[in-house]
Design a protein around this motif. Sequence first.
Motif, PDB file in Angstrom:
ATOM      1  N   ALA A 124      66.285  63.712  79.994  1.00 17.12           N
ATOM      2  CA  ALA A 124      65.269  64.020  80.991  1.00 17.12           C
ATOM      3  C   ALA A 124      65.929  64.728  82.159  1.00 17.12           C
ATOM      4  O   ALA A 124      66.878  64.192  82.754  1.00 17.12           O
ATOM      5  N   ALA A 125      65.444  65.906  82.481  1.00 21.32           N
ATOM      6  CA  ALA A 125      65.982  66.692  83.592  1.00 21.32           C
ATOM      7  C   ALA A 125      65.064  66.601  84.792  1.00 21.32           C
ATOM      8  O   ALA A 125      63.851  66.445  84.656  1.00 21.32           O
ATOM      9  N   SER A 126      65.662  66.742  85.980  1.00 15.85           N
ATOM     10  CA  SER A 126      64.883  66.638  87.215  1.00 15.85           C
ATOM     11  C   SER A 126      64.231  67.959  87.598  1.00 15.85           C
ATOM     12  O   SER A 126      63.585  68.050  88.642  1.00 15.85           O
ATOM     13  N   GLY A 127      64.436  68.987  86.772  1.00 15.56           N
ATOM     14  CA  GLY A 127      63.822  70.270  87.035  1.00 15.56           C
ATOM     15  C   GLY A 127      63.785  71.105  85.777  1.00 15.56           C
ATOM     16  O   GLY A 127      64.136  70.639  84.686  1.00 15.56           O
ATOM     17  N   SER A 128      63.365  72.354  85.940  1.00 19.81           N
ATOM     18  CA  SER A 128      63.267  73.264  84.794  1.00 19.81           C
ATOM     19  C   SER A 128      64.513  74.134  84.721  1.00 19.81           C
ATOM     20  O   SER A 128      64.966  74.660  85.742  1.00 19.81           O
ATOM     21  N   PHE A 129      65.043  74.310  83.516  1.00 16.10           N
ATOM     22  CA  PHE A 129      66.249  75.096  83.314  1.00 16.10           C
ATOM     23  C   PHE A 129      66.066  76.045  82.150  1.00 16.10           C
ATOM     24  O   PHE A 129      65.443  75.690  81.146  1.00 16.10           O
ATOM     25  N   ASN A 130      66.637  77.215  82.275  1.00 14.61           N
ATOM     26  CA  ASN A 130      66.491  78.213  81.226  1.00 14.61           C
ATOM     27  C   ASN A 130      67.125  77.765  79.916  1.00 14.61           C
ATOM     28  O   ASN A 130      66.548  77.938  78.850  1.00 14.61           O
ATOM     29  N   VAL A 131      68.298  77.200  80.004  1.00 14.26           N
ATOM     30  CA  VAL A 131      69.005  76.768  78.797  1.00 14.26           C
ATOM     31  C   VAL A 131      69.361  75.293  78.932  1.00 14.26           C
ATOM     32  O   VAL A 131      69.883  74.858  79.960  1.00 14.26           O
ATOM     33  N   MET A 137      70.996  79.828  86.576  1.00 12.12           N
ATOM     34  CA  MET A 137      71.644  81.147  86.579  1.00 12.12           C
ATOM     35  C   MET A 137      73.078  81.072  87.065  1.00 12.12           C
ATOM     36  O   MET A 137      73.912  81.905  86.709  1.00 12.12           O
ATOM     37  N   THR A 138      73.388  80.054  87.880  1.00  9.71           N
ATOM     38  CA  THR A 138      74.696  80.042  88.531  1.00  9.71           C
ATOM     39  C   THR A 138      75.521  78.799  88.243  1.00  9.71           C
ATOM     40  O   THR A 138      76.706  78.760  88.601  1.00  9.71           O
ATOM     41  N   LYS A 139      74.946  77.785  87.621  1.00  9.72           N
ATOM     42  CA  LYS A 139      75.677  76.529  87.507  1.00  9.72           C
ATOM     43  C   LYS A 139      75.239  75.755  86.276  1.00  9.72           C
ATOM     44  O   LYS A 139      74.100  75.872  85.831  1.00  9.72           O
ATOM     45  N   ASN A 140      76.183  74.959  85.746  1.00  8.85           N
ATOM     46  CA  ASN A 140      75.879  74.019  84.676  1.00  8.85           C
ATOM     47  C   ASN A 140      75.861  72.602  85.230  1.00  8.85           C
ATOM     48  O   ASN A 140      76.697  72.240  86.061  1.00  8.85           O
ATOM     49  N   GLN A 194      68.909  67.309  94.353  1.00  3.84           N
ATOM     50  CA  GLN A 194      70.049  67.005  93.495  1.00  3.84           C
ATOM     51  C   GLN A 194      69.574  66.956  92.040  1.00  3.84           C
ATOM     52  O   GLN A 194      68.617  66.275  91.729  1.00  3.84           O
ATOM     53  N   VAL A 195      70.273  67.681  91.188  1.00  2.00           N
ATOM     54  CA  VAL A 195      69.898  67.732  89.783  1.00  2.00           C
ATOM     55  C   VAL A 195      70.335  66.450  89.088  1.00  2.00           C
ATOM     56  O   VAL A 195      71.456  65.972  89.277  1.00  2.00           O
ATOM     57  N   GLN A 196      69.430  65.891  88.305  1.00  2.00           N
ATOM     58  CA  GLN A 196      69.768  64.709  87.517  1.00  2.00           C
ATOM     59  C   GLN A 196      69.413  64.938  86.056  1.00  2.00           C
ATOM     60  O   GLN A 196      68.346  65.488  85.754  1.00  2.00           O
ATOM     61  N   LEU A 197      70.313  64.539  85.187  1.00  2.00           N
ATOM     62  CA  LEU A 197      70.075  64.568  83.753  1.00  2.00           C
ATOM     63  C   LEU A 197      70.330  63.159  83.244  1.00  2.00           C
ATOM     64  O   LEU A 197      71.415  62.614  83.442  1.00  2.00           O
ATOM     65  N   VAL A 198      69.347  62.583  82.592  1.00  2.00           N
ATOM     66  CA  VAL A 198      69.463  61.209  82.109  1.00  2.00           C
ATOM     67  C   VAL A 198      69.289  61.195  80.602  1.00  2.00           C
ATOM     68  O   VAL A 198      68.221  61.531  80.089  1.00  2.00           O
TER      69      VAL A 198
END
Length: 112
Positions: free
Chosen positions: A23-30, A97-100, A1-5
């Motif tokens: 702080a993001a729980s993973g790496s994202f392009n944008v 690539m597919t979701k915000n 599950q993606v988390q942004l704090v």
Amino acid sequence: QVQLVESGGGLVQAGGSLRLSCAASGSFNVMGWYRQAPGKQRELVAVITIGGRTTYADSVKGRFTISRDNAKNMVYLQMNSLKPEDTDVYYCRASSMTKNYWGQGTQVTVSS
């Protein structure tokens, strides 16, 4: 599950500065920052690609700086020369690539 704090919001006087962090729980392009006032649409503030390319809203150019630390999956927004019209809830967004994905928002209030 993606988390942004998000963190770093608060109350500041006009002309002051704040720094937002996300702080993001993973790496994202944008990754980026958006803001929204009650009853209004959410609007772009600034975005940054994983390669460091940035885009800013005209209203914040020259005052705000977006940056990121790819090793830590962090994105930052340095806000200088704040104005009362910058008062909003600020949201962090991370795009795959597919979701915000959105953070929960942090309130920024600039008093005149």
